[in-house]
Design a protein around this motif. Structure first.
Motif, short mmCIF file in Angstrom:
data_model
loop_
_atom_site.label_atom_id
_atom_site.label_comp_id
_atom_site.label_asym_id
_atom_site.label_seq_id
_atom_site.Cartn_x
_atom_site.Cartn_y
_atom_site.Cartn_z
N HIS A 77 34.23 35.28 31.82
CA HIS A 77 34.42 35.30 33.32
C HIS A 77 33.50 34.53 33.92
N ASN A 78 33.95 33.56 34.62
CA ASN A 78 33.05 32.70 35.49
C ASN A 78 33.16 32.47 36.72
N LYS A 79 34.12 33.52 37.43
CA LYS A 79 34.13 33.69 38.68
C LYS A 79 33.46 34.89 39.28
N PRO A 80 33.21 34.80 40.57
CA PRO A 80 32.40 35.91 41.00
C PRO A 80 32.96 37.28 41.51
N VAL A 81 34.10 37.55 40.85
CA VAL A 81 34.98 38.71 41.14
C VAL A 81 35.51 38.83 39.67
N ILE A 82 35.79 40.23 39.34
CA ILE A 82 36.61 40.54 38.10
C ILE A 82 37.92 41.37 38.45
N MET A 83 38.80 40.77 38.32
CA MET A 83 40.15 41.16 38.68
C MET A 83 40.89 42.30 37.50
N ALA A 84 40.87 43.50 38.34
CA ALA A 84 41.15 44.58 37.49
C ALA A 84 42.46 44.41 36.72
N ALA A 85 43.56 43.84 37.24
CA ALA A 85 44.97 43.59 36.75
C ALA A 85 45.02 42.94 35.37
N GLY A 86 44.00 42.15 35.44
CA GLY A 86 43.72 41.20 34.04
C GLY A 86 42.50 41.82 33.25
N THR A 87 41.67 42.13 33.87
CA THR A 87 40.74 42.99 32.78
C THR A 87 40.26 44.13 33.36
N PRO A 88 41.00 45.10 32.87
CA PRO A 88 40.89 46.73 33.04
C PRO A 88 39.55 47.21 32.60
N GLU A 89 38.79 46.42 31.81
CA GLU A 89 37.53 46.99 31.25
C GLU A 89 36.49 46.09 31.19
N ILE A 90 35.36 46.53 31.53
CA ILE A 90 34.17 45.69 31.44
C ILE A 90 33.09 46.33 30.32
N ASP A 114 43.57 40.31 51.90
CA ASP A 114 42.60 41.38 51.44
C ASP A 114 43.21 42.22 50.62
N ARG A 115 43.90 41.89 49.54
CA ARG A 115 44.73 42.98 48.72
C ARG A 115 44.10 42.45 47.25
N ASP A 116 44.33 43.40 46.25
CA ASP A 116 43.74 43.09 44.86
C ASP A 116 44.71 42.15 44.19
N VAL A 117 44.47 41.11 43.28
CA VAL A 117 45.13 40.11 42.64
C VAL A 117 46.17 40.80 41.78
N PRO A 118 47.39 40.56 41.88
CA PRO A 118 48.35 41.06 40.89
C PRO A 118 48.34 40.58 39.59
N GLU A 119 48.88 41.33 38.81
CA GLU A 119 48.68 40.98 37.52
C GLU A 119 49.47 39.45 36.96
N HIS A 120 50.43 39.00 37.61
CA HIS A 120 50.95 37.79 37.20
C HIS A 120 49.95 36.77 37.47
N LEU A 121 49.27 36.92 38.56
CA LEU A 121 48.25 35.75 39.13
C LEU A 121 47.12 36.08 38.31
N ALA A 122 46.36 37.27 38.02
CA ALA A 122 45.15 37.58 37.10
C ALA A 122 45.55 36.97 35.74
N ASP A 123 46.53 37.08 35.15
CA ASP A 123 46.72 36.67 33.85
C ASP A 123 47.35 35.22 33.55
N HIS A 124 47.95 34.53 34.59
CA HIS A 124 48.62 33.26 34.28
C HIS A 124 48.24 32.23 35.59
N GLY A 125 47.36 32.57 36.54
CA GLY A 125 46.87 31.65 37.45
C GLY A 125 46.19 30.45 37.17
N GLN A 126 46.72 29.48 37.49
CA GLN A 126 46.08 27.86 37.00
C GLN A 126 45.69 27.17 38.44
N ILE A 127 44.67 26.40 38.29
CA ILE A 127 44.34 25.41 39.10
C ILE A 127 44.99 24.14 38.78
#
Length: 518
Positions: A315-328, A404-417
């Motif tokens: 992870h290189n972002k300031p937030v962990i997205m639970a839909a893509g990373t349910p464990e830390i 203001d909502r949590d990131v959905p799984e399809h974006l947490a797993d496949h989002g690209q810039i």
């Protein structure tokens, strides 16, 4: 000491047991006397037959007792003193006999600072790798492979774009389900990359039936090793690791691993003092149900953000997205503390979310739409200058208002810039028509379309021009290549071949370009 019971003592016991039912008459006693005097052959001689008590003669004598096998020596099961001993007990690969092994033993032994740094990093991850190898029944030599691949640096990136402590190439990582998107790169994830690396190594071993060839394929690519084997077979040559023609890096790959194995097995023999690594887990997994800021995790777990990222390097972002990373992962003693504090936390857990760009736009346009600073948007998403966002890009934005909502799984797993160069600015110039010019010749000279040139000047495409007539021409300035200033992970310094000139802090100049296909 084991003792063998003979028939005579057993008969005596039966005789005692039968005393209660002995007849009281002397005749009964006399009837039993001949039996007492009888004899039977034993190994070619005779010996008195066992005395059988009256009433017990109906019992058939047992077969001759066979000697019991000698007892196996008793092995004391003793826990290993540390993780090095546990790893050594699991060595199962054949030793490689090659002169390069001794060269690399001397190379590592002469650089104690380099060994110390590698072990300091590896001590956080080794216990997990050892446990996985034991669970799969794989040789413990594989636990030492990240020393060779990345010096146990999960942020390592080779010039061939292999990343993580197991050094996965992008395509191979995707093949083994290692997500690589705008928010994380699982090639650096401790658990995911270890799972993928061991899956890959198991597959290579099934393919080649030889661990040294499997390791060569891990470094060089399975297709290259297969072709090298076929070349040797066609030439009637052996097909072992030392027999194949291969690049220098792959030629030194297994000898380096053998050298580290030898140092772990007998450090004193090589004048090496390995730092102690305890035979216990360093980290524990903690499940998260909501998106959560890294800063809040560090605060609740009582760890620094740097230490958190050491265990969660994907992870290189300031937030962990639970839909893509349910464990830390957290240090063992801090994991329970974090779970208890998070359960009691009543405030918001994340100040960031993801936004999907609806159309092509510049970063400035996106910032205005989000009511955010362009500079902050670029910094949070590492967007280089003079690059615009393409439709469908997923960028990190602050949670404000409707976002203001949590990131959905399809974006947490496949989002690209998705980026594209910004269009160069338009430059307006005035030109004079020459003798004999037409709209077509002027348009051709300035690289524009006739219809555009006519429209800019309020003329019909077939209009004639007179010499000296002033025309307006709009051109785009030539775009300069945009320098890519994306933040790059530090490249692990790989040891060069023995004898290479060492660089700072005992690390050596990296070897020639990697040829690994993974």
């Amino acid at each position: 000491m084991h003792r063998i019971l003979t028939w005579a003592p057993l008969a005596a016991l039966l005789a005692l047991a039968g005393c209660a039912s002995l007849p009281a008459s002397p005749a009964a006693d006399a009837a039993s006397a001949p039996a007492a005097a009888a004899t039977h052959d034993v190994a070619g001689g005779t010996e008195p037959a066992p005395v059988v008590a009256p009433g017990a003669e109906r019992l058939a004598p047992p077969p001759a007792a066979e000697p019991l096998p000698a007892p196996a020596p008793v092995v004391t099961v003793q826990a290993p003193r540390d993780l090095w001993e546990r790893i050594g007990r699991g060595f199962a690969m054949p030793d490689l006999q090659d002169e390069r092994v001794a060269q690399w033993e001397r190379w590592y032994a002469s650089r104690p600072d380099y060994l110390q740094r590698m072990v300091d990093r590896g001590s956080k991850y080794l216990f997990h790798i050892v446990e996985e190898l034991e669970r799969r029944g794989l040789p413990q030599e594989l636990a030492l492979l990240p020393f060779i691949e990345s010096a146990f640096n999960p942020q390592a990136v080779s010039h061939a774009k292999a990343a993580g402590m197991w050094q996965f190439m992008p395509a191979t990582g995707r093949h083994f389900d290692l997500k690589q998107n705008a928010f994380r790169d699982d090639r650096r994830d401790v658990l995911a990359s270890t799972r993928a690396a061991l899956d890959y190594l198991e597959r290579l071993h099934r393919m080649f039936g030889d661990w040294h060839l499997a390791l060569a394929a891990y470094n060089w690519g399975e297709g290259n090793v297969q072709r090298a084997i076929r070349r040797n077979q066609a030439a009637g040559l052996p097909t072992g690791y030392l027999d194949l023609r291969m690049p220098e890096e792959t030629r030194h790959y297994v000898p380096k691993l053998q050298a580290v194995k030898n140092l772990v097995r007998a450090p004193q023999a090589h004048g090496v003092a390995l730092p102690v690594v305890g035979n216990h887990p360093f980290f524990d997994t903690v499940r998260i149900e909501r998106d959560i800021d890294v800063a809040l995790i560090a605060r609740l777990a009582d760890v620094s953000e740097a230490d958190f990222r050491t265990l969660n390097p994907a992870h290189n972002k300031p937030v962990i997205m639970a839909a893509g990373t349910p464990e830390i992962l957290l240090p063992w003693d801090n994991a329970l503390l974090f779970a208890e504090r998070l359960k009691a936390w009543r405030g918001p857990t994340a100040s960031w979310t993801a936004w999907r760009v609806p159309r092509d736009m510049t970063v400035a346009q996106a910032a205005r739409e989000l009511d955010w600073s362009e500079a902050e948007l670029r910094q949070a998403n590492r967007i280089p200058p003079r690059m615009r966002l393409r439709a469908g890009s997923t960028i990190l934005v602050p949670r404000e208002g409707r976002l203001d909502r949590d990131v959905p799984e399809h974006l947490a797993d496949h989002g690209q810039i998705l980026l594209a160069p910004e269009a160069p600015p338009v430059r307006t110039v005035r030109v004079k028509a020459r003798k004999g010019d037409t709209l077509a010749s002027v348009a051709r000279r300035h690289g524009v379309r006739v219809a555009d040139l006519a429209a800019w000047n309020g003329l019909a495409p077939s209009s004639a021009l007179r010499p000296g007539q002033v025309l307006t021409v709009q051109t785009r300035a030539k775009a300069q290549p945009a320098p890519v200033r994306m933040a790059r992970a530090k490249t692990a310094r790989r040891p060069a071949a023995p004898g290479a000139q060492a660089t700072r802090a005992g690390a050596a100049t990296p070897p020639k370009a990697r040829v690994a296909q993974r």
